[in-house]
Design an enzyme around this catalytic site. Structure first.
Site, PDB file in Angstrom:
ATOM      1  N   ARG A 136       0.817  -1.235   0.000  1.00  0.00           N
ATOM      2  CA  ARG A 136       0.000   0.000   0.000  1.00  0.00           C
ATOM      3  C   ARG A 136       0.840   1.270   0.000  1.00  0.00           C
ATOM      4  NH1 ARG A 136      -3.373  -3.058   3.442  1.00  0.00           N
ATOM      5  NH2 ARG A 136      -5.150  -3.790   2.246  1.00  0.00           N
ATOM      6  N   LYS A 149       3.337  11.029 -11.412  1.00  0.00           N
ATOM      7  CA  LYS A 149       2.472  10.113 -12.173  1.00  0.00           C
ATOM      8  C   LYS A 149       3.244   8.829 -12.376  1.00  0.00           C
ATOM      9  CE  LYS A 149      -0.478  13.077 -14.978  1.00  0.00           C
ATOM     10  NZ  LYS A 149      -0.846  13.401 -16.372  1.00  0.00           N
ATOM     11  N   GLU A 185      10.082  17.408 -25.677  1.00  0.00           N
ATOM     12  CA  GLU A 185       9.312  17.783 -24.472  1.00  0.00           C
ATOM     13  C   GLU A 185       9.756  19.164 -23.967  1.00  0.00           C
ATOM     14  OE1 GLU A 185       6.701  16.125 -23.480  1.00  0.00           O
ATOM     15  OE2 GLU A 185       7.016  13.971 -23.790  1.00  0.00           O
ATOM     16  N   LYS A 232       7.839  22.363 -15.060  1.00  0.00           N
ATOM     17  CA  LYS A 232       7.004  21.205 -14.713  1.00  0.00           C
ATOM     18  C   LYS A 232       6.565  21.305 -13.245  1.00  0.00           C
ATOM     19  CE  LYS A 232       5.447  16.829 -15.126  1.00  0.00           C
ATOM     20  NZ  LYS A 232       5.651  15.516 -15.652  1.00  0.00           N
ATOM     21  N   GLU A 251      -4.103  17.021 -11.711  1.00  0.00           N
ATOM     22  CA  GLU A 251      -4.608  17.327 -13.052  1.00  0.00           C
ATOM     23  C   GLU A 251      -6.101  17.611 -13.079  1.00  0.00           C
ATOM     24  OE1 GLU A 251      -2.746  14.971 -16.134  1.00  0.00           O
ATOM     25  OE2 GLU A 251      -4.252  15.614 -17.582  1.00  0.00           O
ATOM     26  N   ARG A 265      -2.804  21.423 -14.978  1.00  0.00           N
ATOM     27  CA  ARG A 265      -1.807  20.417 -15.369  1.00  0.00           C
ATOM     28  C   ARG A 265      -2.061  19.874 -16.777  1.00  0.00           C
ATOM     29  NH1 ARG A 265       0.931  15.625 -11.596  1.00  0.00           N
ATOM     30  NH2 ARG A 265       2.284  14.849 -13.243  1.00  0.00           N
ATOM     31  N   ASN A 286      -0.204  18.499 -21.613  1.00  0.00           N
ATOM     32  CA  ASN A 286      -0.555  17.569 -22.689  1.00  0.00           C
ATOM     33  C   ASN A 286      -0.513  18.218 -24.063  1.00  0.00           C
ATOM     34  OD1 ASN A 286      -1.020  15.324 -21.021  1.00  0.00           O
ATOM     35  ND2 ASN A 286      -2.968  16.252 -20.397  1.00  0.00           N
ATOM     36  N   HIS A 332       0.179  16.226 -27.125  1.00  0.00           N
ATOM     37  CA  HIS A 332       0.004  14.822 -26.766  1.00  0.00           C
ATOM     38  C   HIS A 332      -1.300  14.206 -27.257  1.00  0.00           C
ATOM     39  CE1 HIS A 332       3.558  15.534 -24.434  1.00  0.00           C
ATOM     40  NE2 HIS A 332       3.587  14.303 -23.987  1.00  0.00           N
ATOM     41  N   HIS A 362      -0.025  11.053 -28.880  1.00  0.00           N
ATOM     42  CA  HIS A 362      -0.282   9.675 -28.427  1.00  0.00           C
ATOM     43  C   HIS A 362      -0.883   8.850 -29.557  1.00  0.00           C
ATOM     44  CE1 HIS A 362      -0.353  10.562 -23.841  1.00  0.00           C
ATOM     45  NE2 HIS A 362       0.810  10.100 -24.230  1.00  0.00           N
ATOM     46  N   HIS A 386       8.592   8.609 -28.358  1.00  0.00           N
ATOM     47  CA  HIS A 386       7.492   9.379 -27.774  1.00  0.00           C
ATOM     48  C   HIS A 386       7.644  10.860 -28.134  1.00  0.00           C
ATOM     49  CE1 HIS A 386       4.530  10.724 -24.877  1.00  0.00           C
ATOM     50  NE2 HIS A 386       5.438  11.534 -24.348  1.00  0.00           N
TER      51      HIS A 386
HETATM   52  N1  LIG Z   1       5.228   9.901 -15.370  1.00  0.00           N
HETATM   53  C1  LIG Z   1       5.181  10.950 -16.153  1.00  0.00           C
HETATM   54  O1  LIG Z   1       4.787  12.048 -15.760  1.00  0.00           O
HETATM   55  C2  LIG Z   1       5.655  10.796 -17.567  1.00  0.00           C
HETATM   56  C3  LIG Z   1       5.860  11.934 -18.346  1.00  0.00           C
HETATM   57  C4  LIG Z   1       6.344  11.758 -19.644  1.00  0.00           C
HETATM   58  C5  LIG Z   1       6.586  10.484 -20.126  1.00  0.00           C
HETATM   59  N2  LIG Z   1       6.345   9.408 -19.341  1.00  0.00           N
HETATM   60  C6  LIG Z   1       6.595   8.049 -19.832  1.00  0.00           C
HETATM   61  O2  LIG Z   1       7.975   7.918 -20.094  1.00  0.00           O
HETATM   62  C7  LIG Z   1       8.161   6.898 -21.061  1.00  0.00           C
HETATM   63  C8  LIG Z   1       9.201   7.340 -22.049  1.00  0.00           C
HETATM   64  O3  LIG Z   1      10.413   7.560 -21.356  1.00  0.00           O
HETATM   65  P1  LIG Z   1      11.829   7.516 -22.072  1.00  0.00           P
HETATM   66  O4  LIG Z   1      11.741   8.263 -23.334  1.00  0.00           O
HETATM   67  O5  LIG Z   1      12.830   7.896 -21.070  1.00  0.00           O
HETATM   68  O6  LIG Z   1      11.937   5.982 -22.506  1.00  0.00           O
HETATM   69  P2  LIG Z   1      12.724   4.722 -21.918  1.00  0.00           P
HETATM   70  O7  LIG Z   1      12.689   4.692 -20.461  1.00  0.00           O
HETATM   71  O8  LIG Z   1      12.210   3.547 -22.659  1.00  0.00           O
HETATM   72  O9  LIG Z   1      14.232   4.996 -22.393  1.00  0.00           O
HETATM   73  C9  LIG Z   1      14.525   5.043 -23.761  1.00  0.00           C
HETATM   74  C10 LIG Z   1      15.678   4.089 -24.124  1.00  0.00           C
HETATM   75  O10 LIG Z   1      16.902   4.635 -23.665  1.00  0.00           O
HETATM   76  C11 LIG Z   1      17.627   3.662 -22.913  1.00  0.00           C
HETATM   77  N3  LIG Z   1      18.416   4.424 -21.943  1.00  0.00           N
HETATM   78  C12 LIG Z   1      17.967   5.034 -20.828  1.00  0.00           C
HETATM   79  N4  LIG Z   1      18.942   5.759 -20.274  1.00  0.00           N
HETATM   80  C13 LIG Z   1      20.036   5.585 -21.040  1.00  0.00           C
HETATM   81  C14 LIG Z   1      21.365   6.100 -20.983  1.00  0.00           C
HETATM   82  N5  LIG Z   1      21.749   6.988 -20.057  1.00  0.00           N
HETATM   83  N6  LIG Z   1      22.235   5.708 -21.937  1.00  0.00           N
HETATM   84  C15 LIG Z   1      21.840   4.848 -22.915  1.00  0.00           C
HETATM   85  N7  LIG Z   1      20.604   4.357 -23.036  1.00  0.00           N
HETATM   86  C16 LIG Z   1      19.716   4.720 -22.104  1.00  0.00           C
HETATM   87  C17 LIG Z   1      16.570   2.770 -22.348  1.00  0.00           C
HETATM   88  O11 LIG Z   1      17.101   1.505 -22.035  1.00  0.00           O
HETATM   89  C18 LIG Z   1      15.575   2.706 -23.494  1.00  0.00           C
HETATM   90  O12 LIG Z   1      15.996   1.759 -24.432  1.00  0.00           O
HETATM   91  C19 LIG Z   1       6.807   6.621 -21.668  1.00  0.00           C
HETATM   92  O13 LIG Z   1       6.343   5.385 -21.201  1.00  0.00           O
HETATM   93  C20 LIG Z   1       5.923   7.757 -21.136  1.00  0.00           C
HETATM   94  O14 LIG Z   1       4.584   7.358 -20.972  1.00  0.00           O
HETATM   95  C21 LIG Z   1       5.890   9.543 -18.078  1.00  0.00           C
HETATM   96 ZN   LIG Z   2       5.269  13.321 -23.245  1.00  0.00          ZN
END
Ligand SMILES: NC(=O)c1ccc[n+]([C@@H]2O[C@H](COP(=O)([O-])OP(=O)(O)OC[C@H]3O[C@@H](n4cnc5c(N)ncnc54)[C@H](O)[C@@H]3O)[C@@H](O)[C@H]2O)c1
Ligand SMILES: [Zn+2]
Length: 365
Positions: free
Chosen positions: A125, A147, A189, A231, A241, A245, A249, A252, A256, A269
């Site tokens: 929890r 999030k 972003e 942010k 949100e 907030r 988006n 997005h 998306h 992304h």
């Molecule tokens: N929680 C939130 O508020 C929020 C906001 C925006 C996006 N997101 C989420 O984030 C995700 C996308 O994140 P992302 O773009 O970081 O993707 P990811 O975590 O998949 O990383 C992208 C790639 O880079 C590699 N990688 C990571 N760090 C590295 C480094 N230092 N050197 C070499 N390779 C590295 C990873 O292994 C992966 O293959 C999505 O699922 C999205 O929904 C969440």
């Molecule tokens: Zn995003």
């Protein structure tokens, strides 16, 4: 080089985002200062575990706490409940066992942060978690705001919880190993943040694109801090949100839908969000809300950051249907964030199919 800190003043859930080269060596010190931690479980994806796992574990060894590294296969396609199920099996097999004083440390990008944060939100929890972000996208966006969650075949991020971390530690030197497409994904972003909230940030992105693409540590630190400030401001004003907030988006709604339509793995992304911003701007220009010169300026900065502003033809019908099924759509009304100028956006919820077609035509013009 000095450390930069951005506070996220969320009352009892307040925390700091710290940005400094070499910070990965100080994670143990941070955990030690937290106090009352019984054990540590580190969640990292397979790529990051190999690159930086040993350095993090060495730093954590200074705490003398039991600590294990749990590895998840890299990639958005693994951001699922099935992955969490497997992680829970591993977590509950740990000895000494996880308890309410345990700390989950995430090491990776947005995927790892979302999974690890969700585990922390739901394990017993709720246990505390610390984010160590290793992609630019996670550093400027996903790391902050609480999030957490995973995807479902019916859509992205459909399962999740709000759960703030106890801290975010970003070592910009770790970004040097990022594949170029991932770096650009994070830069998209940053453009989003600039358009919704900050002219100076847009100017930075315009004038220092070369340094940014070269991933220079000092420039990256400055960029990350500027974005986290935006942010954090938005999240603090509206943690769950309810209203403001939603401006995060921007890009997005289309983004998306484009991301899923193009296929995960074929488009990052951020690249999908870049196209989403171009599409939203087209709608805003069409409605007479945004000057075409400003829309051009945003496209120019995206191009300068090596992001595509045009894409192969996509089906307006499938895109529309994906938008209708987005979790942010209410009563068949598709919500869209439209800019009026750099630093000023509005929330609209009356996007029409005609506007989607016009935006897509623009995207493949
Ligand atoms: N929680 C939130 O508020 C929020 C906001 C925006 C996006 N997101 C989420 O984030 C995700 C996308 O994140 P992302 O773009 O970081 O993707 P990811 O975590 O998949 O990383 C992208 C790639 O880079 C590699 N990688 C990571 N760090 C590295 C480094 N230092 N050197 C070499 N390779 C590295 C990873 O292994 C992966 O293959 C999505 O699922 C999205 O929904 C969440
Ligand atoms: Zn995003």
């Amino acid at each position: 080089m000095s450390e930069r800190t951005v506070e996220v003043p969320l009352g009892p859930n307040a925390y700091s985002v710290r940005i400094a080269p070499g910070l990965i060596e100080q994670v143990g010190e941070f955990v030690g200062a937290l106090g009352d931690v019984s054990r540590l479980a580190v969640v990292a994806d397979s790529n990051v575990a190999e690159l930086y796992g040993p350095r993090l574990m060495e730093s954590l060894a200074a705490t003398s706490l039991p600590a294990e590294l749990l590895i998840v296969p890299a990639g958005e396609e693994n951001k699922t409940l099935a992955t969490c199920g497997k992680l829970f099996d591993d977590l509950f097999a740990l000895r000494p066992a996880m308890d309410r004083s345990s700390l989950i440390v995430t090491l990776g990008g947005g995927v790892t942060g979302d999974i690890g944060g969700f585990l922390a939100a739901t394990c017993l929890r709720g246990v505390r978690f610390l984010q160590c972000s290793t992609t630019l996208l996670a550093a400027v966006d996903a790391s902050t705001g609480g999030k957490t969650g995973v995807d479902h075949p019916a859509g992205k991020n459909l399962i999740g919880a709000f759960h703030q971390p106890v801290g975010v530690l970003i070592d910009p030197d770790l970004l040097e190993s990022l594949p170029a497409a991932q770096l650009r994904s994070g830069l998209a972003e940053c453009v989003k943040h600039a358009v919704i909230r900050s002219r100076p940030l847009l100017e930075m992105l315009e004038t220092r694109a070369e340094d940014l693409l070269a991933c220079r540590s000092e420039t990256m630190s400055e960029l990350i801090a500027a974005n986290v400030r935006i942010k954090a401001d938005v999240v603090v004003a509206d943690e769950r949100e309810a209203s403001l907030r939603a401006i995060l988006n921007y890009g997005h709604t289309f983004g998306h839908a484009i991301e899923v339509e193009a296929g995960y793995g074929r488009i990052t992304h951020g690249q999908a969000v870049a196209l989403g911003m171009v599409a939203a701007n087209r709608v805003a220009v069409g409605r007479g809300l945004l000057g075409p010169d400003v829309a051009c300026r945003v496209e120019e900065v995206l191009k300068r950051l090596d992001l595509a502003t045009r894409w192969e033809p996509l089906s307006a019908e499938s895109l529309w249907s994906r938008m209708l099924h987005d979790k942010k759509t209410r009563g068949g009304k598709v919500k869209l964030i439209l800019p009026r100028d750099v630093g000023r956006v509005e929330i609209h919820d009356d996007l029409s199919t005609g506007e989607v077609s016009a935006a897509l035509e623009h995207l493949c013009s």
